[in-house]
Design a protein around this motif. Structure first.
Motif: not given
Ligand SMILES: Nc1nc2c(ncn2[C@@H]2O[C@H](COP(=O)(O)OP(=O)(O)OP(=O)(O)O)[C@@H](O)[C@H]2O)c(=O)[nH]1
Length: 327
Positions: A3, A78-79, A81-83, A85, A112-115
């Motif tokens: 992202t 975080k939310d 990115l998770k919800k 994508h 901690q994420s793919d961004s």
């Protein structure tokens, strides 16, 4: 695919929402985009203005995501990115947010994420540059020093010599950023986005070093203003304040213009840096108003569930504002 995170910062009224609307309408309709909108005022206005674009918007209001609302921002990013994508998250920080803090907050979530941070931009209104750097340098210069792309707004309204002076000043403050000086009306969203994306991403550690270096040499504030911002580590919430309300009251356009004229001309309301709102002017017709020092504009806008307005500034006189807006 990772992202893209685009941070579009800029002082109060610089043109962040205007630019984001342009990008969304001309360019980003084919992407899954989420906007994280941080308004310093308790009454959110921009979420309503951007909602026409049909994009998912997460609003974080009543403070700054770089200080009191840091936890809320972290959780929201975080939310989102998770919800969802999403292909892209556009972050519009409050006009008084420090870009260094916002970037650092993003980096923590990114780890901690793919961004990845894709755009780290600041919008600067060259007409107001001197006034703001002189009076609010701690916040204003931080945004300029930490940006990789500096997008000047309203350049069609300033003469060439003054524009060059501002660009030279900005260069001293941030020698490596790309500075866009062409009026937006002449640029496609694609050109703006491509130029801002070209700067690539810099690891946080390098950003911090660059920021420390500029900060301690005081380039922005030393130049012509004679005071360094080294003593200042204030939170926006300690310096700026907001006043706002929701109202079903019907105003005429003339009344709104008179109120904004008074805000501009009288000192009794405090130092008003920004006022904005959406208000009904008849049963079916609504207007959006935008006020920055010495200027205001009214535009037609679609009706919303209630009218609302907010004022941001320093040493605001709340009773006088309540009296002005008739509440
Ligand atoms: N035509 C034009 N109008 C601009 C430009 N920049 C800002 N404006 C106008 O300036 C006013 C404020 O713009 P916004 O986009 O709301 O500014 P903002 O940075 O989101 O302001 P905050 O809500 O304080 O964060 C609006 O009336 C815009 O129409 C520009 O480059 N071109």
């Amino acid at each position: 695919m990772s992202t893209k995170i685009d941070i579009i910062s800029g002082f109060l009224g610089s043109g962040k929402t205007t630019l984001i609307k342009k990008l969304l309408s001309e360019m980003l309709s084919s992407e899954k985009v989420v906007i994280i909108e941080n308004e310093f005022g308790e009454i959110g206005i921009d979420g309503g203005i951007l909602k026409d674009s049909g994009i998912q918007i997460r609003e974080i209001n009543a403070g700054c995501i770089c200080c009191t609302l840091l936890g809320n921002f972290d959780a929201a990013l975080k939310d989102v990115l998770k919800k969802y994508h999403p292909d892209r998250v556009i972050i519009e920080p409050s006009g008084v947010g420090k870009l260094s803090d916002i970037t650092a907050a993003c980096q923590k979530v990114i780890a901690q994420s793919d961004s990845e941070i894709n755009i780290q931009a600041v919008i600067v209104d060259p007409i107001k540059y001197k006034m703001y750097i002189k009076n609010f340098s701690e916040f204003y210069s931080n945004q300029i020093e930490c940006a990789k792309t500096i997008i000047l707004s309203r350049t069609q309204k300033i003469d060439q010599a003054k524009l060059s002076e501002v660009v030279n000043d900005i260069r001293k403050c941030n020698p490596s950023a790309k500075i866009m000086t062409t009026p937006w009306e002449e640029l496609s969203a694609q050109t703006i986005l491509a130029a801002a994306e070209e700067t690539g991403s810099t690891p946080l550690i390098q950003q911090e070093e660059a920021f420390e270096s500029v900060h301690h040499h005081g380039h922005c504030t030393e130049h012509g203003h004679g005071h360094c911002n080294c003593e200042g580590h204030h939170h926006a919430d300690d310096v700026f304040e907001n006043w706002g309300m929701e109202t079903p009251h019907l105003f005429s356009e003339e009344q709104i213009k008179n109120m904004l004229k008074k805000l501009s001309e009288s000192e009794k309301y405090g130092t008003v840096l920004r006022a904005k709102g959406i208000l009904p002017v008849s049963e079916k017709n609504w207007v959006q108003f935008d006020f920055v020092p010495e200027e205001f504009e009214l535009h037609p806008i679609a009706p919303d569930y209630t009218g609302r307005l907010c004022v941001i500034g320093v040493n605001l006189n709340r009773p006088a504002l309540a009296e002005l807006f008739g509440v």
